[in-house]
Design a protein around this motif. Structure first.
Motif, mmCIF file in Angstrom:
data_model
loop_
_atom_site.group_PDB
_atom_site.id
_atom_site.type_symbol
_atom_site.label_atom_id
_atom_site.label_comp_id
_atom_site.label_asym_id
_atom_site.label_seq_id
_atom_site.Cartn_x
_atom_site.Cartn_y
_atom_site.Cartn_z
ATOM 1 N N LYS A 1 -69.513 -25.058 -7.386
ATOM 2 C CA LYS A 1 -70.097 -24.646 -8.669
ATOM 3 C C LYS A 1 -69.504 -25.431 -9.827
ATOM 4 N N LYS A 2 -68.184 -25.630 -9.786
ATOM 5 C CA LYS A 2 -67.479 -26.266 -10.895
ATOM 6 C C LYS A 2 -67.693 -27.782 -10.920
ATOM 7 N N GLU A 3 -67.505 -28.438 -9.786
ATOM 8 C CA GLU A 3 -67.515 -29.903 -9.738
ATOM 9 C C GLU A 3 -68.807 -30.486 -9.191
ATOM 10 N N GLY A 4 -69.596 -29.699 -8.493
ATOM 11 C CA GLY A 4 -70.826 -30.217 -7.918
ATOM 12 C C GLY A 4 -70.626 -30.931 -6.596
ATOM 13 N N THR B 1 -72.301 -31.766 -1.277
ATOM 14 C CA THR B 1 -72.729 -32.054 -2.641
ATOM 15 C C THR B 1 -73.855 -31.112 -3.030
ATOM 16 N N VAL B 2 -73.903 -30.787 -4.326
ATOM 17 C CA VAL B 2 -74.967 -29.946 -4.855
ATOM 18 C C VAL B 2 -76.055 -30.866 -5.392
ATOM 19 N N LYS B 3 -77.280 -30.655 -4.935
ATOM 20 C CA LYS B 3 -78.422 -31.450 -5.378
ATOM 21 C C LYS B 3 -79.445 -30.538 -6.043
ATOM 22 N N GLY C 1 -84.533 -25.588 -8.365
ATOM 23 C CA GLY C 1 -83.280 -24.916 -8.037
ATOM 24 C C GLY C 1 -82.229 -25.909 -7.591
ATOM 25 N N LYS C 2 -81.275 -25.411 -6.853
ATOM 26 C CA LYS C 2 -80.182 -26.237 -6.334
ATOM 27 C C LYS C 2 -80.023 -25.950 -4.850
ATOM 28 N N THR C 3 -79.554 -26.965 -4.128
ATOM 29 C CA THR C 3 -79.253 -26.808 -2.717
ATOM 30 C C THR C 3 -77.978 -27.580 -2.403
ATOM 31 N N VAL C 4 -77.357 -27.279 -1.303
ATOM 32 C CA VAL C 4 -76.126 -27.957 -0.904
ATOM 33 C C VAL C 4 -76.454 -28.891 0.251
ATOM 34 N N ARG C 5 -76.023 -30.128 0.131
ATOM 35 C CA ARG C 5 -76.219 -31.136 1.176
ATOM 36 C C ARG C 5 -74.868 -31.471 1.787
ATOM 37 N N PHE C 6 -74.877 -31.842 3.050
ATOM 38 C CA PHE C 6 -73.652 -32.218 3.746
ATOM 39 C C PHE C 6 -73.816 -33.585 4.374
ATOM 40 N N LYS C 7 -72.799 -34.428 4.200
ATOM 41 C CA LYS C 7 -72.771 -35.734 4.842
ATOM 42 C C LYS C 7 -71.490 -35.823 5.665
#
Length: 89
Positions: free
Chosen positions: A37-40, A51-53, A74-80
């Protein structure tokens, strides 16, 4: 992987009670969410990057009725995954 699994690993590794391990697992997850939430973004070395996209508003179809539906932005969370994780798996 679940919170219960993390708590079990913490309990076995630290030889602590289940309550303390569950609290530790909850605190770790809460810290990750707070950082997102804070850093994205959030990086776990040798594991990967979260990462937040932002997602755009779009039109979709209701699969049951086939009617068009508006989906809000909206926002979603991606993972690499990191290269070392990919190699290990």
């Amino acid at each position: 992987m679940s919170k219960a699994f993390l708590a079990q690993v913490i309990q076995e590794t630290l030889e602590t009670t289940g309550v303390a391990a569950n609290r530790a697992a909850t605190d770790v997850i809460d810290a990750i969410v707070k950082e997102l939430k804070k850093e994205g973004g959030f990086t776990l070395p040798s594991f990967g990057t979260f990462t937040v996209k932002k997602t755009k508003a779009r039109k979709a179809l209701n699969p049951r009725t086939g009617e068009p539906v508006k989906v809000k932005a909206g926002k979603t969370v991606r993972f690499k995954a990191s290269p070392s994780l990919k190699k290990a798996v």
